[in-house]
Design a protein around this motif. Structure first.
Motif, PDB file in Angstrom:
ATOM      1  N   GLU A  93     -21.556  18.435 -10.368  1.00  0.00           N
ATOM      2  CA  GLU A  93     -21.449  18.358  -8.908  1.00  0.00           C
ATOM      3  C   GLU A  93     -22.491  17.398  -8.354  1.00  0.00           C
ATOM      4  O   GLU A  93     -23.663  17.477  -8.696  1.00  0.00           O
ATOM      5  CB  GLU A  93     -21.628  19.738  -8.281  1.00  0.00           C
ATOM      6  CG  GLU A  93     -20.488  20.689  -8.611  1.00  0.00           C
ATOM      7  CD  GLU A  93     -20.735  22.095  -8.082  1.00  0.00           C
ATOM      8  OE1 GLU A  93     -21.887  22.423  -7.762  1.00  0.00           O
ATOM      9  OE2 GLU A  93     -19.749  22.856  -8.005  1.00  0.00           O
ATOM     10  N   TYR A  94     -22.031  16.499  -7.492  1.00  0.00           N
ATOM     11  CA  TYR A  94     -22.900  15.525  -6.877  1.00  0.00           C
ATOM     12  C   TYR A  94     -23.541  16.089  -5.613  1.00  0.00           C
ATOM     13  O   TYR A  94     -22.955  16.917  -4.914  1.00  0.00           O
ATOM     14  CB  TYR A  94     -22.107  14.260  -6.508  1.00  0.00           C
ATOM     15  CG  TYR A  94     -21.834  13.352  -7.666  1.00  0.00           C
ATOM     16  CD1 TYR A  94     -20.887  13.675  -8.622  1.00  0.00           C
ATOM     17  CD2 TYR A  94     -22.521  12.146  -7.798  1.00  0.00           C
ATOM     18  CE1 TYR A  94     -20.622  12.823  -9.688  1.00  0.00           C
ATOM     19  CE2 TYR A  94     -22.270  11.288  -8.848  1.00  0.00           C
ATOM     20  CZ  TYR A  94     -21.323  11.638  -9.791  1.00  0.00           C
ATOM     21  OH  TYR A  94     -21.070  10.797 -10.843  1.00  0.00           O
ATOM     22  N   TYR A 138     -25.061  13.082   4.491  1.00  0.00           N
ATOM     23  CA  TYR A 138     -24.407  12.462   5.639  1.00  0.00           C
ATOM     24  C   TYR A 138     -25.283  12.720   6.859  1.00  0.00           C
ATOM     25  O   TYR A 138     -26.105  13.629   6.853  1.00  0.00           O
ATOM     26  CB  TYR A 138     -23.033  13.098   5.915  1.00  0.00           C
ATOM     27  CG  TYR A 138     -21.919  12.633   5.010  1.00  0.00           C
ATOM     28  CD1 TYR A 138     -21.823  13.095   3.704  1.00  0.00           C
ATOM     29  CD2 TYR A 138     -20.961  11.744   5.475  1.00  0.00           C
ATOM     30  CE1 TYR A 138     -20.792  12.662   2.876  1.00  0.00           C
ATOM     31  CE2 TYR A 138     -19.917  11.316   4.660  1.00  0.00           C
ATOM     32  CZ  TYR A 138     -19.844  11.781   3.363  1.00  0.00           C
ATOM     33  OH  TYR A 138     -18.820  11.362   2.556  1.00  0.00           O
ATOM     34  N   TYR A 158     -26.925  16.231   7.010  1.00  0.00           N
ATOM     35  CA  TYR A 158     -26.283  17.238   6.176  1.00  0.00           C
ATOM     36  C   TYR A 158     -26.481  16.914   4.701  1.00  0.00           C
ATOM     37  O   TYR A 158     -26.191  15.800   4.256  1.00  0.00           O
ATOM     38  CB  TYR A 158     -24.782  17.291   6.446  1.00  0.00           C
ATOM     39  CG  TYR A 158     -24.401  17.764   7.832  1.00  0.00           C
ATOM     40  CD1 TYR A 158     -24.043  16.859   8.824  1.00  0.00           C
ATOM     41  CD2 TYR A 158     -24.387  19.116   8.137  1.00  0.00           C
ATOM     42  CE1 TYR A 158     -23.684  17.287  10.088  1.00  0.00           C
ATOM     43  CE2 TYR A 158     -24.022  19.556   9.404  1.00  0.00           C
ATOM     44  CZ  TYR A 158     -23.681  18.632  10.368  1.00  0.00           C
ATOM     45  OH  TYR A 158     -23.323  19.055  11.623  1.00  0.00           O
ATOM     46  N   HIS A 193     -25.435   9.311  -2.227  1.00  0.00           N
ATOM     47  CA  HIS A 193     -25.155  10.453  -3.082  1.00  0.00           C
ATOM     48  C   HIS A 193     -25.698  10.184  -4.476  1.00  0.00           C
ATOM     49  O   HIS A 193     -25.948   9.027  -4.852  1.00  0.00           O
ATOM     50  CB  HIS A 193     -23.665  10.797  -3.103  1.00  0.00           C
ATOM     51  CG  HIS A 193     -22.796   9.856  -3.893  1.00  0.00           C
ATOM     52  ND1 HIS A 193     -22.458   8.603  -3.440  1.00  0.00           N
ATOM     53  CD2 HIS A 193     -22.176  10.004  -5.088  1.00  0.00           C
ATOM     54  CE1 HIS A 193     -21.646   8.016  -4.312  1.00  0.00           C
ATOM     55  NE2 HIS A 193     -21.465   8.839  -5.335  1.00  0.00           N
ATOM     56  N   TYR A 211     -24.573  14.978  -1.896  1.00  0.00           N
ATOM     57  CA  TYR A 211     -24.289  13.963  -0.888  1.00  0.00           C
ATOM     58  C   TYR A 211     -25.146  14.209   0.355  1.00  0.00           C
ATOM     59  O   TYR A 211     -25.464  15.351   0.689  1.00  0.00           O
ATOM     60  CB  TYR A 211     -22.818  14.039  -0.453  1.00  0.00           C
ATOM     61  CG  TYR A 211     -21.839  13.403  -1.398  1.00  0.00           C
ATOM     62  CD1 TYR A 211     -21.472  14.016  -2.589  1.00  0.00           C
ATOM     63  CD2 TYR A 211     -21.259  12.185  -1.075  1.00  0.00           C
ATOM     64  CE1 TYR A 211     -20.564  13.426  -3.448  1.00  0.00           C
ATOM     65  CE2 TYR A 211     -20.348  11.574  -1.918  1.00  0.00           C
ATOM     66  CZ  TYR A 211     -20.005  12.204  -3.101  1.00  0.00           C
ATOM     67  OH  TYR A 211     -19.100  11.608  -3.945  1.00  0.00           O
ATOM     68  N   PHE A 236     -20.722  18.568  -3.463  1.00  0.00           N
ATOM     69  CA  PHE A 236     -19.290  18.323  -3.524  1.00  0.00           C
ATOM     70  C   PHE A 236     -18.745  18.970  -4.792  1.00  0.00           C
ATOM     71  O   PHE A 236     -19.108  18.614  -5.905  1.00  0.00           O
ATOM     72  CB  PHE A 236     -19.014  16.832  -3.529  1.00  0.00           C
ATOM     73  CG  PHE A 236     -17.555  16.471  -3.410  1.00  0.00           C
ATOM     74  CD1 PHE A 236     -17.084  15.276  -3.920  1.00  0.00           C
ATOM     75  CD2 PHE A 236     -16.646  17.309  -2.780  1.00  0.00           C
ATOM     76  CE1 PHE A 236     -15.750  14.920  -3.799  1.00  0.00           C
ATOM     77  CE2 PHE A 236     -15.316  16.972  -2.657  1.00  0.00           C
ATOM     78  CZ  PHE A 236     -14.871  15.762  -3.167  1.00  0.00           C
ATOM     79  N   TYR A 263     -21.688   8.498   6.112  1.00  0.00           N
ATOM     80  CA  TYR A 263     -22.166   8.604   4.736  1.00  0.00           C
ATOM     81  C   TYR A 263     -23.501   7.869   4.588  1.00  0.00           C
ATOM     82  O   TYR A 263     -23.668   6.752   5.098  1.00  0.00           O
ATOM     83  CB  TYR A 263     -21.123   8.014   3.789  1.00  0.00           C
ATOM     84  CG  TYR A 263     -21.621   7.763   2.387  1.00  0.00           C
ATOM     85  CD1 TYR A 263     -21.914   6.486   1.958  1.00  0.00           C
ATOM     86  CD2 TYR A 263     -21.818   8.822   1.503  1.00  0.00           C
ATOM     87  CE1 TYR A 263     -22.371   6.239   0.676  1.00  0.00           C
ATOM     88  CE2 TYR A 263     -22.274   8.590   0.216  1.00  0.00           C
ATOM     89  CZ  TYR A 263     -22.558   7.294  -0.184  1.00  0.00           C
ATOM     90  OH  TYR A 263     -23.021   7.062  -1.451  1.00  0.00           O
ATOM     91  N   PHE A 269     -15.947  19.100   0.514  1.00  0.00           N
ATOM     92  CA  PHE A 269     -17.351  19.166   0.858  1.00  0.00           C
ATOM     93  C   PHE A 269     -17.638  20.498   1.548  1.00  0.00           C
ATOM     94  O   PHE A 269     -16.837  20.971   2.332  1.00  0.00           O
ATOM     95  CB  PHE A 269     -17.714  18.054   1.854  1.00  0.00           C
ATOM     96  CG  PHE A 269     -17.815  16.701   1.240  1.00  0.00           C
ATOM     97  CD1 PHE A 269     -16.993  15.673   1.661  1.00  0.00           C
ATOM     98  CD2 PHE A 269     -18.744  16.441   0.257  1.00  0.00           C
ATOM     99  CE1 PHE A 269     -17.083  14.408   1.107  1.00  0.00           C
ATOM    100  CE2 PHE A 269     -18.839  15.181  -0.308  1.00  0.00           C
ATOM    101  CZ  PHE A 269     -18.002  14.160   0.125  1.00  0.00           C
ATOM    102  N   TYR A 270     -18.799  21.077   1.258  1.00  0.00           N
ATOM    103  CA  TYR A 270     -19.252  22.242   1.995  1.00  0.00           C
ATOM    104  C   TYR A 270     -20.408  21.821   2.881  1.00  0.00           C
ATOM    105  O   TYR A 270     -21.504  21.567   2.399  1.00  0.00           O
ATOM    106  CB  TYR A 270     -19.682  23.359   1.041  1.00  0.00           C
ATOM    107  CG  TYR A 270     -18.526  24.071   0.399  1.00  0.00           C
ATOM    108  CD1 TYR A 270     -18.063  23.692  -0.852  1.00  0.00           C
ATOM    109  CD2 TYR A 270     -17.884  25.112   1.052  1.00  0.00           C
ATOM    110  CE1 TYR A 270     -16.994  24.341  -1.433  1.00  0.00           C
ATOM    111  CE2 TYR A 270     -16.810  25.770   0.473  1.00  0.00           C
ATOM    112  CZ  TYR A 270     -16.372  25.378  -0.761  1.00  0.00           C
ATOM    113  OH  TYR A 270     -15.306  26.016  -1.333  1.00  0.00           O
ATOM    114  N   PHE A 271     -20.099  21.726   4.189  1.00  0.00           N
ATOM    115  CA  PHE A 271     -21.125  21.366   5.163  1.00  0.00           C
ATOM    116  C   PHE A 271     -21.814  22.625   5.654  1.00  0.00           C
ATOM    117  O   PHE A 271     -21.174  23.577   6.054  1.00  0.00           O
ATOM    118  CB  PHE A 271     -20.496  20.675   6.381  1.00  0.00           C
ATOM    119  CG  PHE A 271     -20.138  19.235   6.173  1.00  0.00           C
ATOM    120  CD1 PHE A 271     -18.988  18.893   5.479  1.00  0.00           C
ATOM    121  CD2 PHE A 271     -20.929  18.226   6.683  1.00  0.00           C
ATOM    122  CE1 PHE A 271     -18.647  17.562   5.299  1.00  0.00           C
ATOM    123  CE2 PHE A 271     -20.594  16.896   6.513  1.00  0.00           C
ATOM    124  CZ  PHE A 271     -19.452  16.558   5.822  1.00  0.00           C
TER     125      PHE A 271
END
Lengths: 108, 116
Positions: A31-32, A36, A87, A49, A34, A91, A46, A96-98
């Protein structure tokens, strides 16, 4: 579940480096992470990441700890236009989970 | 310039009406997404599509519907079944047409929907 934990708000003096921390202790190996940012009433922008190694681009640097349980976004020379909600997101592969992010205020 | 266009920027709806939000992209991206954002909250996924004529429900799909007849377009319909439709709606796209976590999503500037 947001899968990440960030401070609610931070201030930074204009021209100084802004260091935004993020905890993601349950991150999986593929899982990366990220980053934003979102300025009021606009879509998220963006930033950067990474997976394991530190990353740098024209906007920022991303430092990921060796155990991958936390990371730090660095804006090297903050300007007033960097005031936004930032944020940190893990991922999972299909979404995406914000979370609620960190509200960064750059002070003149 | 390539990008994602959402229209309209502001939308008002009477109770009991369906309304459709437009999302168009000229980035040649395979995957497209719809998110909802409430005040002071992060984004929540409504629907996503990884390829034309196919789409999947996200976490909060109830009261919404989508179609993906063209690669460039992914309209979202907010139906009268959605109990709390007032929110900021964001569309995004990415290059991958398969499950991959190494592709950033690029967002439009959103549509703000309000109930009259």
């Amino acid at each position: 579940d947001a899968k990440t934990t960030q401070p609610t708000s931070m201030d930074c003096a204009e021209g100084r480096a802004a260091n935004l921390p993020c905890n993601h202790s349950t991150i999986s190996g593929n899982e990366y992470v990220y980053w934003y940012r979102q300025i009021h009433s606009q879509g998220p922008q963006y930033i950067i990441h990474g997976l394991k190694n530190n990353e740098t681009n024209e906007m920022a640097s991303l430092i990921i700890t060796e155990d991958r349980k936390s990371s730090t976004l660095i804006l090297p020379h903050a300007t007033l236009r960097d005031t936004a909600v930032y944020y940190c997101i893990v991922f999972t592969g299909n979404q995406f989970y914000f979370g609620t992010g960190t509200s960064l205020t750059v002070i003149p | 310039d390539g990008g994602i266009t959402q229209s309209p920027k502001y939308l008002f709806r009477k109770e009991g009406q369906n309304v459709t939000l437009s999302c168009e992209q000229n980035l040649n991206h395979d995957a497209m997404y719809w998110y909802r954002q409430d005040p002071g909250q992060g984004l929540r996924l409504i629907y996503y599509s990884q390829i034309v004529n196919d789409f999947q429900k996200g976490d909060i799909a109830e009261g919404y519907s989508v179609s993906r007849e063209k690669k460039e377009s992914f309209p979202l319909t907010v139906t009268s079944a959605q109990k709390n439709p007032t929110a900021f709606y964001l569309c995004a796209s990415s290059t991958s047409d398969r499950v991959s976590s190494n592709q950033p999503q690029h967002f439009g500037d959103g549509t703000r929907l309000s109930i009259l």
